[in-house]
Structures are given as structure tokens and as C-alpha cells.
Enzyme design. Structure first.
Site, PDB file in Angstrom:
ATOM      1  N   LYS A 148      78.460 -72.023 -29.341  1.00 30.49           N
ATOM      2  CA  LYS A 148      77.201 -72.615 -28.889  1.00 30.49           C
ATOM      3  C   LYS A 148      77.313 -73.179 -27.468  1.00 30.49           C
ATOM      4  O   LYS A 148      76.363 -73.102 -26.711  1.00 30.49           O
ATOM      5  CB  LYS A 148      76.706 -73.678 -29.868  1.00 30.49           C
ATOM      6  CG  LYS A 148      77.577 -74.894 -29.987  1.00 30.49           C
ATOM      7  CD  LYS A 148      77.011 -75.852 -31.038  1.00 30.49           C
ATOM      8  CE  LYS A 148      77.987 -76.959 -31.326  1.00 30.49           C
ATOM      9  NZ  LYS A 148      78.216 -77.830 -30.160  1.00 30.49           N
ATOM     10  N   THR A 149      78.476 -73.708 -27.131  1.00 29.29           N
ATOM     11  CA  THR A 149      78.651 -74.177 -25.762  1.00 29.29           C
ATOM     12  C   THR A 149      78.550 -73.009 -24.798  1.00 29.29           C
ATOM     13  O   THR A 149      77.965 -73.107 -23.721  1.00 29.29           O
ATOM     14  CB  THR A 149      80.022 -74.871 -25.596  1.00 29.29           C
ATOM     15  OG1 THR A 149      80.181 -75.798 -26.664  1.00 29.29           O
ATOM     16  CG2 THR A 149      80.102 -75.604 -24.277  1.00 29.29           C
ATOM     17  N   GLN A 180      76.669 -80.213 -39.627  1.00 32.56           N
ATOM     18  CA  GLN A 180      77.587 -81.032 -38.842  1.00 32.56           C
ATOM     19  C   GLN A 180      76.943 -82.343 -38.400  1.00 32.56           C
ATOM     20  O   GLN A 180      77.377 -82.981 -37.431  1.00 32.56           O
ATOM     21  CB  GLN A 180      78.085 -80.255 -37.612  1.00 32.56           C
ATOM     22  CG  GLN A 180      78.955 -79.064 -37.984  1.00 32.56           C
ATOM     23  CD  GLN A 180      79.530 -78.385 -36.762  1.00 32.56           C
ATOM     24  OE1 GLN A 180      80.271 -78.998 -36.001  1.00 32.56           O
ATOM     25  NE2 GLN A 180      79.186 -77.129 -36.571  1.00 32.56           N
ATOM     26  N   ASP A 216      72.249 -80.173 -26.588  1.00 35.73           N
ATOM     27  CA  ASP A 216      73.418 -79.838 -27.398  1.00 35.73           C
ATOM     28  C   ASP A 216      73.441 -80.760 -28.619  1.00 35.73           C
ATOM     29  O   ASP A 216      72.920 -81.870 -28.565  1.00 35.73           O
ATOM     30  CB  ASP A 216      74.672 -80.050 -26.533  1.00 35.73           C
ATOM     31  CG  ASP A 216      75.905 -79.452 -27.162  1.00 35.73           C
ATOM     32  OD1 ASP A 216      75.773 -78.667 -28.114  1.00 35.73           O
ATOM     33  OD2 ASP A 216      77.014 -79.769 -26.690  1.00 35.73           O
ATOM     34  N   GLU A 217      74.051 -80.343 -29.698  1.00 41.67           N
ATOM     35  CA  GLU A 217      74.201 -81.177 -30.908  1.00 41.67           C
ATOM     36  C   GLU A 217      72.869 -81.819 -31.320  1.00 41.67           C
ATOM     37  O   GLU A 217      72.793 -83.013 -31.582  1.00 41.67           O
ATOM     38  CB  GLU A 217      75.231 -82.302 -30.667  1.00 41.67           C
ATOM     39  CG  GLU A 217      76.567 -81.848 -30.125  1.00 41.67           C
ATOM     40  CD  GLU A 217      77.525 -81.363 -31.210  1.00 41.67           C
ATOM     41  OE1 GLU A 217      77.049 -81.049 -32.320  1.00 41.67           O
ATOM     42  OE2 GLU A 217      78.718 -81.280 -30.926  1.00 41.67           O
ATOM     43  N   ARG A 273      87.528 -77.496 -37.717  1.00 40.15           N
ATOM     44  CA  ARG A 273      88.186 -77.648 -36.414  1.00 40.15           C
ATOM     45  C   ARG A 273      89.409 -76.748 -36.311  1.00 40.15           C
ATOM     46  O   ARG A 273      89.930 -76.494 -35.239  1.00 40.15           O
ATOM     47  CB  ARG A 273      88.655 -79.103 -36.163  1.00 40.15           C
ATOM     48  CG  ARG A 273      87.575 -80.170 -36.136  1.00 40.15           C
ATOM     49  CD  ARG A 273      86.439 -79.815 -35.255  1.00 40.15           C
ATOM     50  NE  ARG A 273      85.369 -79.196 -36.007  1.00 40.15           N
ATOM     51  CZ  ARG A 273      84.371 -78.535 -35.452  1.00 40.15           C
ATOM     52  NH1 ARG A 273      84.307 -78.405 -34.146  1.00 40.15           N
ATOM     53  NH2 ARG A 273      83.434 -77.978 -36.198  1.00 40.15           N
TER      54      ARG A 273
END
Length: 726
Positions: free
Chosen positions: A32-33, A247, A216-217, A600
Site C-alpha cells: 500500500k505504501t 489492522q 494512509d492507514e 509483520r
DNA sequence: ATAAAGTGACTTTTT
DNA sequence: GTCACTTTAT
């Protein structure tokens, strides 16, 4: 320039999505980044959108910095004018510029968590409210929640008795902040939203400027942030948000993943793009993650796929207690590094609560191994660091009462409690600021306040006022570091904290560290310095350069990835945390937190639990985390221990109450034959290293690490082990 | 006014 | 078993 290089079709679709609202639902490790950075580069480079007209917001400075460098690399040119930052820092900048519309001055200071509690305490005291019955932290939480929902004191409508008290405290709290020309974290959002809400010309100005808003997020936004975004995108309607409801782990901070659903309602024409292809983890890790998260109700089922292959199974280890957990972590890392299976920097050790880091650190220190701990709080929370910052804040904004009363007698300069109270009362009566009274007193004989104090008090106060006056004048001429050094010198702060003891030396080292930070602000002013350090997050302090294991909370781990991940403290009460037992929503968030931790990992996952845990001074038996029961045995390398294994087999549900289990204890009378660190040969599994050994019912239970098999727990009498001597 | 000694609350997670 | 805050002694 090809802006789509190395992007899969869904990612490409997101990058060049047409204008208008876009919602990208991105699973962990789905790039996504990448999508965000490529889209910014695409907008600037291919679509000719000036960088000045783009706004991108993240939750941490680290994420913002990373995006900045990646965009710059893609474009091969400076991205001058691009607005890229955290919600809070972006708002802070807007507020400085537009402060004339608000009851704050442009040189306002940002109060940190600790300051905020102090202000609540002051408010309670001013209103004569018992702080035992109304705990400052809990009152503050109520105030913070209200602010996150954009509720001002006048609109606070909780009619319960407690609610009415909170409303009163909230009003006083806000008054105190304004007297000090200060804002708290929530105010940054609240005041900005207020500004955009109530001043159409300001809303127009920013909404017209930002042709594109990228977030973002997104699942971690609270209501204030959501409203803010809607305002900022209100003119061009080009709002591009990326998030993953699984998340969402900041509910306690006002975040509401329902904003994702709200987005679909508020922007019915939104394009929705799913990113499911995972590029980070092995399939085993993703399967384990899905087994855990699938138990949450009301989810759109998601299938996480990777092309990385099945990978290694998960290692489960049950330690005797939390101390031994740390030992196991260190032994495992040492062993894998010694075998060249991984580098020290590949490892991350994750835990639920900060308190858990202590035992881990001790284990690393015992083994003489370096590590890095993610946590800015650690540094900025130090008394000496806070003192110096308080001095700087006071010079920058003499109205800051919290900072003033923090340092007024640090180092001791004869201004005792009585004098401080007299000064406070005088300030209240005269409707003047205590800092300004001090500066006034330093004028000597001419000061009208001279007679309000005893001769002795007036002397010490005016002496401090003189220092303040000097520093304020110097502030414009000196760099941050220059000013800091001058303050330390004039106040005699070095001699005060570095008293010749080891601790004193450490304290001075921290000041030196702060000086190094200040040195980076030679060409930016004290304003940037104070703002940046007020808004640092734990993650921001993480740098990847050193090749040593990372210790961090599960929260701090979000957005990061590591080849080897060890999650410790997987017991009921820690993860899920006790405070979530009564609240199903909170329990679901605990599960998401575990999910975040698992995802992660790139290559291998270690899940670590313990039979006993020390809390509140005492060690007591604890139960294994209920979340572990949701992971099928087949994903584990080693046999699950008898306790959990049998429960799994008998199918006892994780929600049923548990009976006390017999806890095995190391038997002091018998000594284990195998010692940790020694090497043994197993007839079938080959050579391995003993990680731990203990006596249980006249039987020695040995945990052995085999290079190819991972960890095995065996009974020494049955396993026919041979001790190897080098 | 200050340092030393005693009390009591506390542990989720953080911009 | 730690921290912050309060009381007590100098």
C-alpha cells in the site's frame, strides 16, 4: 518514466485511478505504501499536478519521511511544495498560520501527555474536586474522547452526575490551556476542524489548494480526522484513502474503523480497489494470521495469498515464566545467528505492554547482546530531558505555566512551595500571567508587584525573572543549541544533575543526546524544534541502520516488517489483555493486534507463552492465550505442549472457564543433566543445542533446538541424547 | 526551604 | 516493584 514498473494490475489500477473518491482496501504486505508513493509520483510526473496541490497524510513521521524519499526517488527531482506529514503536524502548521481566528497565539506550545495530566490535576484543584474519586487520567480520557468527537465544553451533554463533573473539569481544563497559550494533541485536530467548519473563506482556501488528498492507514482515523479530511477534499473531491479494517488497533484513542464503511456511504461513487496479493510473508504465516482473524465477527472474509511459498512452520514455545521467556528469546536469536541462518537485525521481539520489555532487556544485557528498543517515550519522558524542553518552551512562550512551574525551582534556587502558591494567587487576582509577572519583577524597584512578596521571595523571583528576560532576548539571536547551552550554563543545570554518581553521568548523557538533536536545527528555529519533539512517535525513533534485534510493542510494529518475528507473553490477560475481557469490541481489537503482529513476519514466526507470570510484584500461574487455540496444530513445527495439546484435542472452547492447572516447578533437589548452551546428539534428529532444561516429576525435560527442525521438547530418559564435547 | 522517608496507585496500547 | 506524591525532620 514508467510509473507502473513492478506493479500488479490492482496496484496499477489504484495508482492511475480516475479522479474522484477512491478507497483502497489493502491487506498486510500488499504494497500500500508503494501504491501511495507511485500515485503521488504519477500525479506530479504524468498528470502534471503541481506538488503544491497535493496533500498526503500519515500517522507517524517515519511513514511520512519514508514516503517523501520514495516519491523523490521515483520522480528523480525535488518534490518542492508537497504537503506530506502526519495529521497532527499538518494541523499544527495550519493553526500557526491561522491563529488570529482562534483564541491562541501563533507561538502556542503543544502539551504532551504528561503536561495534559498536570493541567487536569490543576483544573480539579481549582474546582475543589477530589482527585481520588475523579482520577486525572480517567477524566482526561473522557475529555480526549469528547474532543475526538469534536465536542466543545459547551456541547458536552452527558447528564449523569459524573458527566456533569467532567464537563466542569473540561471547561476549566480548556481555560487553563488557553491561559498558557497551549494546545493538547487533540486540540490540534479540534481547532483545525473548528477553523474549517466556521470560516468558509479558510475552508475554501485549503480545499481549493488541495486538488488531491491522500490518506494512509485510513482505518485509524477518528471522527475529527474524518471531518477534517472531508473539509479538505470538499472542493475537488479527489480523496484517495488506503486502509485495512483488520489492522485497526487504535480504538482506545478514538479511532473508528467504521470510517471505512462511512466512506462508502458518504462517497457512493467511490471506486473500491482490493489489494490481496501479499509480497511479504510465507503462506504459513498468512494461514496462521487468517486462522486468528477469521474468528472476528462481521468481517468480509479475506483470502491472503503469497507467491513466496509455504515456508517454515511456526515455532511455539512455552516457558516456565516471563523471565525464562526472555532467556529463550535470547537463546533462539543467538543460536540462529551462530548458524548463519539469520542476522541479528532480522529479528523483532514484540509484546503487548511496555512493562514486558524490562525482562527482555535484562535477558539481552545478561547475554551481553546489543538490541534496540522502539520507544521515544523512554527518552523524552526522562526528567532531565523534560526539564530542558520546559525551559525552551518557557522562553519561546512565557505564558506556558506548566513549564514555568516545572522548572521554577529546578535546580533549587530558593523558590519554595509557599512562594509558588503566592505567585499563582497573585497571577489569578491580577489576571496576569505568572511568567510575565516574573519578567516584570526583574525590572527591580519599578515593578508594581514588588510589594506583593516578602523581600526574600521578591529577590529570588526577580532573579529568575532576570534570567528569563535575558533568554527571551537571546532567543532571536542564538540557534536552538546556543540557547540551550546558555540556559544550562545560567541555570547551573549540568552541576545539578551530574552529581558524580553513575546515574548522574547517565542523566547528563541524555542532555548531551538532546543537544545533538538540537544541533540539527541550526537553520530551522526553536519553533520547529519544539513542534517536532512534541509530535514524535515511538516509531519515529526507529532506524534500520544497526544490525541488532528490535524490541517493540505490537502497536509500534504496525506498518513494519521483519524476517523473524517473536511474539512473547501469549497468555490470557496479556494478549488478550485483561482490560478487554468484559468488552467484546475491545476483545476483537486484541485479536486484530495479534493479527498485526503475526503479519509483520516475512520468513518465520515464534509464538511464546509462559506458565507463570509476574505481575504486580508476585508471580502467579497463568493460562495460555485463547487466541493460540484458534491456530490448528498443523501449522506448528513442534508438538504443542501437553497442556494446550490436550485441550485442543478435547475441543474445550476458549470461552469456557478454565480450572487451575498444576504448574510444574523446577525441582531444586535434582539437578538437570543438560545445561543450556551445550550441544547434544539425537539418534534421529541429529545435532542440536540445549536451550533449556528442567526437572519435572523425576524426569528431565529438555528443550533442544535443531537446525532443520526447530525446537523440540524431549524427556531425557526416552530420547537417548548424547552430550557432545567440542 | 529542602532532603529524607513513607504512602499508595498502578500497567494496555500513543499522536 | 516502580513511580509520583505527601508527610516529616532538619
Amino acid at each position: 518514466m514508467d510509473y507502473f514498473q513492478n506493479l500488479n494490475p490492482q496496484q496499477q489500477q489504484a495508482v492511475m485511478a480516475t479522479f474522484g473518491p477512491v478507497l483502497v482496501l489493502a491487506g498486510p504486505g500488499s504494497g500500500k505504501t508503494r501504491v501511495l508513493t507511485h500515485r503521488i509520483a504519477y500525479l506530479i510526473g504524468a498528470m502534471g499536478v503541481p506538488a503544491y496541490h497535493i496533500l498526503a497524510v500519515t500517522f507517524t513521521n517515519k511513514a511520512a519521511r519514508e514516503m517523501g524519499t520514495r516519491v523523490t526517488n521515483l520522480l528523480d527531482e525535488q518534490t518542492q511544495g508537497l504537503t506530506l506529514g502526519t495529521f497532527h503536524s499538518t494541523c499544527a502548521r495550519i493553526l500557526r498560520r491561522e491563529s488570529d481566528k482562534l483564541p491562541i497565539d501563533s507561538n502556542y506550545v503543544i502539551f504532551d501527555a504528561d503536561d495534559q495530566i498536570r493541567v487536569v490535576k490543576q483544573a480539579l484543584q481549582d474546582l475543589n474536586i477530589d482527585d481520588k474519586q475523579y482520577r486525572p487520567v480517567s477524566v482526561h480520557a473522557a475529555i480526549s474522547n469528547a474532543k475526538n468527537e469534536l465536542i466543545f465544553p459547551d456541547d458536552y451533554k452527558d447528564q449523569s452526575y459524573r458527566g456533569k463533573v467532567v464537563a466542569k473539569v473540561y471547561r476549566r481544563y480548556q481555560e487553563l490551556l488557553l491561559i498558557s497559550n497551549g494546545v493538547d494533541f487533540d486540540d490540534l485536530l479540534l481547532w483545525t476542524a473548528f477553523l474549517l467548519d466556521n470560516f468558509p473563506e479558510i475552508r475554501q482556501k485549503y480545499a481549493r489548494r488541495f486538488e488531491h488528498v491522500l490518506v494512509d492507514e485510513f482505518q485509524d482515523t477518528n471522527q475529527a480526522q474524518y471531518v477534517l479530511l472531508k473539509h479538505l477534499a470538499s472542493f475537488h473531491n479527489n480523496i484517495f484513502v488506503v486502509g485495512d479494517v483488520d489492522q485497526s488497533i487504535y480504538r482506545w484513542r478514538g479511532a473508528d474503523y467504521r470510517n471505512v464503511l462511512r466512506f462508502e456511504e458518504d462517497f457512493p461513487d467511490a471506486q473500491i480497489i482490493l489489494l490481496e496479493q501479499n509480497y511479504r510473508s510465507t503462506q504459513t504465516i498468512l494461514d496462521v494470521a487468517m486462522a486468528v482473524i477469521d474468528r472476528n465477527p462481521h468481517r468480509k472474509p479475506k483470502k491472503l495469498k503469497t507467491s513466496r511459498g509455504q515456508g517454515k512452520k511456526v515455532v511455539f514455545y512455552e516457558a516456565y515464566d516471563d523471565r525464562q521467556e526472555g532467556q529463550y528469546v535470547v537463546d533462539t536469536i543467538t543460536s540462529l545467528v551462530a548458524r548463519h541462518i539469520a542476522n541479528p537485525g532480522d529479528f523483532a521481539v514484540m509484546y503487548r505492554t511496555n512493562a514486558q520489555s524490562r525482562l527482555l532487556e535484562e535477558a539481552f544485557l545478561r547475554a551481553n547482546l546489543p538490541y534496540k528498543l522502539v520507544g521515544a517515550q523512554r527518552f523524552y519522558g526522562r526528567k532531565e530531558v523534560k526539564d530542558i524542553i520546559a525551559y525552551l518552551r518557557l522562553v519561546y512562550n512565557p505564558g506556558d505555566e506548566v513549564s514555568l512551574f516545572r522548572v521554577i525551582n529546578i535546580p533549587p534556587r530558593g523558590i519554595g512551595n509557599k512562594t509558588v502558591i503566592d505567585l499563582q494567587i497573585l497571577a489569578q487576582n491580577e489576571k496576569d500571567n505568572p511568567g510575565k509577572i516574573l519578567i516584570n519583577l526583574s525590572k527591580g524597584i519599578e515593578s508594581e508587584y514588588r510589594h506583593s512578596f516578602t523581600k526574600r521571595a521578591a529577590t529570588v523571583l526577580s532573579k529568575f525573572g532576570e534570567l528569563l528576560t535575558n533568554w527571551t532576548e537571546l532567543a532571536n539571536q542564538l540557534s536552538v543549541l546556543g540557547l540551550m547551552d546558555r540556559i544550562i550554563e545560567d541555570a547551573g543545570y549540568h552541576e545539578y544533575i551530574d552529581d558524580g554518581t553513575d546515574e548522574g553521568h547517565d542523566r547528563w548523557e541524555n542532555v548531551e543526546e538532546l543537544r545533538r538533536l538540537a544541533a540539527e536545527y541550526q537553520d530551522r528555529g526553536i519553533e520547529s524544534f519544539l513542534e517536532d519533539i512534541a509530535l514524535v512517535s515511538d516509531q519515529d525513533t526507529l532506524n534500520e541502520t544497526t544490525n541488532v534485534p528490535t524490541l517493540l510493542t505490537l502497536h509500534a510494529a504496525k506498518g513494519l516488517e521483519f524476517p523473524m518475528v517473536l511474539i512473547v507473553g501469549l497468555t490470557d490477560g496479556i494478549l488478550p489483555h485483561v482490560r478487554s475481557f468484559e468488552d467484546p469490541e475491545a476483545m476483537q481489537e486484541e485479536r486484530r493486534l495479534f493479527y498485526v503482529g503475526i503479519t509483520r513476519a516475512k520468513d518465520q514466526l515464534y509464538l511464546i507463552s509462559s506458565l507463570n507470570r509476574s505481575s504486580f510484584g508476585f508471580t502467579e500461574p497463568v493460562e495460555e492465550s485463547r487466541f493460540l487455540l484458534d491456530i490448528p496444530d498443523g501449522f506448528f513445527f513442534n508438538e504443542r505442549t501437553t497442556r494446550s495439546h490436550s485441550r485442543w484435542k478435547t475441543g474445550i472452547s476458549s470461552t469456557e472457564p478454565r480450572w487451575g492447572t498444576s504448574v510444574s516447578k523446577p525441582d531444586g533437589d535434582q539437578t538437570p543433566q543438560y545445561s543450556p548452551g551445550s550441544r547434544v546428539e539425537h539418534p534421529v534428529w541429529g545435532e542440536g543445542m540445549v536451550l533449556n532444561s528442567r526437572m519435572q516429576d523425576d524426569e528431565e525435560i529438555v528443550d533442544i533446538f535443531f537446525e532443520d527442525l526447530g525446537l523440540k521438547r524431549v524427556a531425557a530418559s526416552l530420547a537417548k541424547l548424547e552430550i557432545k564435547h567440542d
